[in-house]
Design an enzyme around this catalytic site. Structure first.
Site, PDB file in Angstrom:
ATOM      1  N   LEU A  23      53.557  98.104  72.568  1.00 18.36           N
ATOM      2  CA  LEU A  23      53.971  97.079  71.349  1.00 18.36           C
ATOM      3  C   LEU A  23      53.961  97.461  70.189  1.00 18.36           C
ATOM      4  CD1 LEU A  23      56.593  96.112  72.127  1.00 18.36           C
ATOM      5  CD2 LEU A  23      55.767  93.783  72.313  1.00 18.36           C
ATOM      6  N   GLY A  24      52.394  98.157  69.995  1.00 22.95           N
ATOM      7  CA  GLY A  24      52.145  98.503  68.487  1.00 22.95           C
ATOM      8  C   GLY A  24      51.517  97.234  68.224  1.00 22.95           C
ATOM      9  N   TYR A  25      50.757  96.930  66.610  1.00 25.22           N
ATOM     10  CA  TYR A  25      49.882  96.543  66.263  1.00 25.22           C
ATOM     11  C   TYR A  25      49.808  95.466  66.748  1.00 25.22           C
ATOM     12  CZ  TYR A  25      53.085  97.847  61.833  1.00 25.22           C
ATOM     13  OH  TYR A  25      53.149  98.639  60.637  1.00 25.22           O
ATOM     14  N   TYR A  46      57.957  84.614  56.804  1.00 29.02           N
ATOM     15  CA  TYR A  46      58.992  84.680  57.072  1.00 29.02           C
ATOM     16  C   TYR A  46      59.475  84.355  59.101  1.00 29.02           C
ATOM     17  CZ  TYR A  46      61.904  86.985  61.660  1.00 29.02           C
ATOM     18  OH  TYR A  46      63.169  86.609  62.202  1.00 29.02           O
ATOM     19  N   CYS A  86      81.336  98.903  55.798  1.00 31.15           N
ATOM     20  CA  CYS A  86      81.720  97.912  54.334  1.00 31.15           C
ATOM     21  C   CYS A  86      83.124  97.094  54.996  1.00 31.15           C
ATOM     22  CB  CYS A  86      81.747  98.575  52.766  1.00 31.15           C
ATOM     23  SG  CYS A  86      79.722  98.868  52.328  1.00 31.15           S
ATOM     24  N   ASP A 109      63.756  88.736  56.152  1.00 34.54           N
ATOM     25  CA  ASP A 109      63.174  90.417  57.165  1.00 34.54           C
ATOM     26  C   ASP A 109      63.696  91.455  55.724  1.00 34.54           C
ATOM     27  OD1 ASP A 109      65.561  89.967  56.953  1.00 34.54           O
ATOM     28  OD2 ASP A 109      65.152  91.299  58.869  1.00 34.54           O
ATOM     29  N   ARG A 148      68.344  84.309  72.687  1.00 28.91           N
ATOM     30  CA  ARG A 148      70.041  83.486  71.931  1.00 28.91           C
ATOM     31  C   ARG A 148      70.388  82.952  72.882  1.00 28.91           C
ATOM     32  NH1 ARG A 148      72.492  87.992  68.031  1.00 28.91           N
ATOM     33  NH2 ARG A 148      70.986  88.202  66.126  1.00 28.91           N
ATOM     34  N   GLN A 208      58.870  93.993  62.164  1.00 28.75           N
ATOM     35  CA  GLN A 208      58.650  95.327  63.107  1.00 28.75           C
ATOM     36  C   GLN A 208      58.600  95.970  63.839  1.00 28.75           C
ATOM     37  OE1 GLN A 208      56.800  97.039  59.496  1.00 28.75           O
ATOM     38  NE2 GLN A 208      58.507  95.325  58.876  1.00 28.75           N
ATOM     39  N   THR A 209      59.596  95.890  64.747  1.00 26.59           N
ATOM     40  CA  THR A 209      59.986  96.400  65.788  1.00 26.59           C
ATOM     41  C   THR A 209      61.733  95.943  66.205  1.00 26.59           C
ATOM     42  OG1 THR A 209      57.612  95.480  66.742  1.00 26.59           O
ATOM     43  CG2 THR A 209      59.054  96.841  68.413  1.00 26.59           C
ATOM     44  N   GLU A 222      59.563  86.316  68.039  1.00 32.88           N
ATOM     45  CA  GLU A 222      59.847  86.734  66.515  1.00 32.88           C
ATOM     46  C   GLU A 222      58.117  87.051  65.879  1.00 32.88           C
ATOM     47  OE1 GLU A 222      62.321  86.212  64.246  1.00 32.88           O
ATOM     48  OE2 GLU A 222      63.615  84.695  65.511  1.00 32.88           O
ATOM     49  N   CYS A 252      75.747  95.818  57.653  1.00 31.20           N
ATOM     50  CA  CYS A 252      74.849  96.208  55.870  1.00 31.20           C
ATOM     51  C   CYS A 252      73.862  97.701  56.865  1.00 31.20           C
ATOM     52  CB  CYS A 252      74.832  95.717  55.704  1.00 31.20           C
ATOM     53  SG  CYS A 252      74.504  95.396  54.098  1.00 31.20           S
TER      54      CYS A 252
END
Length: 369
Positions: A88-90, A128, A207, A146, A33, A50-51, A45, A200
DNA sequence: AAGTCGGGGCT
DNA sequence: AGCCCAGACTT
């Protein structure tokens, strides 16, 4: 399209502004950011697919340090790219990212595309990620959906059908698009995701602190805990696997997995699944014969390593082993490449996490005399 | 539309 | 042991 007289359409400007205000006040201080550099946004991104955020942060810094731009990534050997991704996977994310960088250098004059449609053509960039790069790096009024955004809208709209259905996704995408305050898609989209991550949440949503609670149909109807509706998941299966650390002249045999499929391109210790009624030792001897045409002697047990994947869990039986006939030459069937390496060279290669834990044991024990 | 592809953290 | 996560790709 959302009808003009729907609750969402009437309340949208208010909801959008509430979310922007909330995000301005509560946004976490995350590394990606601090920049709008499209390459850096792209890195974040891909890694965040999924991480979870906490997992990504150290990888993000290491990656930008080693591959600061598209050109340096395109030039790097795939082995180096996978090594940086290790854990990190995938792993197809890393392979696709690498390939995409080479397409950009070779076919697009080194320039990252700046339109949704062109970004979508690159391997590893789906709906996405294209939306994220367009809105966050280029500040185009393009939505993104997402898991956070799905959850937020499933609740605001009190959707009673599974969010993964194409009709549900279309409805969410249209709602997200309609709420974008012109010129502020970057902040708005990140605000939606941040809301899903901090307020959320899947369980125990906050809430009372939510800037959208006046617009939330699920809150009004007290269905928040049953939104979103998810399709049932498949059960995880248990697997028994053997792996062998084959030693010859102080070196260890490792093989590189084939370029497609599970953990493609990573290094591993040879082995495989136990057949029914088969012992770990028998399986190991059989697998070396089948995969490498080598006859081995199964030696001392090193450890039993338990490792959980998403859809199965593995008990990995690991053994020292030696060649019956050291003159035999391995013939490759299930690997792209083999290498005889010194124990200290294992650190430089990319292994799956389960094998990484075995390496820890190997280094602790040392090669048996 | 359904299956595949990792890993760690949490409950 | 099951659930979840800033999804994409193949079949």
């Amino acid at each position: 399209m959302t009808a003009d007289n729907s609750p969402l359409a009437r309340l949208s400007p208010d909801l959008s502004q509430s979310l922007l205000d909330w995000f301005a006040a509560h946004a976490r201080d995350l590394p990606w950011r601090k920049t709008t550099n499209p390459y850096a946004i792209w890195v974040s991104e891909i890694m965040l697919q999924q991480t979870q955020v906490v997992m990504v942060i150290p990888y993000y810094h290491r990656w930008l340090d080693r591959f600061p731009n598209v050109g340096s990534l395109a030039m790097a050997p795939l082995d180096d790219v996978l090594k940086l991704w290790e854990g990190l996977g995938y792993y197809s994310r890393a392979r696709n990212f690498h390939k995409a960088s080479q397409i950009i250098v070779e076919e697009l004059q080194g320039k990252i595309p700046e339109t949704y449609k062109e970004l979508l053509k690159l391997p590893g960039i789906g709906a996405y990620t294209a939306g994220a790069i367009c809105s966050i790096a280029f500040n185009q009024d393009i939505p993104l959906v997402d898991a956070n955004v799905k959850r937020v809208f499933a609740r605001i709209l009190d959707m009673d059908k599974p969010v993964e259905q194409s009709a549900s996704l279309r409805e969410i995408r249209e709602a997200a698009q309609s709420l974008i305050p012109p010129g502020q898609a970057g902040a708005f989209n990140q605000g939606l995701m941040e809301l899903g991550a901090l307020v959320c949440t899947t369980k125990n949503p906050h809430c009372l602190e939510c800037p959208a609670n006046g617009h939330c149909l699920a809150k009004k109807r007290q269905t928040v805990d049953s939104r979103p509706v998810l399709a049932p998941r498949k059960k995880t299966r248990a697997l028994e696997v053997s792996a062998g650390v084959l030693v010859r002249d102080g070196r260890i045999l490792v093989q590189k997995r084939l370029p497609k499929g599970l953990m493609a391109g990573l290094w591993e210790f040879p082995g495989g699944k136990l057949d029914p009624e088969e012992s770990p030792e028998q399986a190991l001897v059989r697998e070396f014969a089948e995969e490498l045409e080598i006859d081995i002697v199964c030696g001392k047990k090193i450890a039993v390593i338990q490792h959980a994947y998403t859809r199965f869990r593995v008990r990995l039986h690991t053994f020292w082993s030696t060649m019956k006939n050291p003159g035999q030459k391995p013939v490759l069937h299930a690997a792209e490449e083999i290498r005889w390496v010194l124990p200290e060279e294992l650190d430089g290669l990319a292994f799956p996490s389960a094998d990484r834990r075995l390496i820890q044991k190997i280094v602790e024990e040392g090669i048996p005399a």
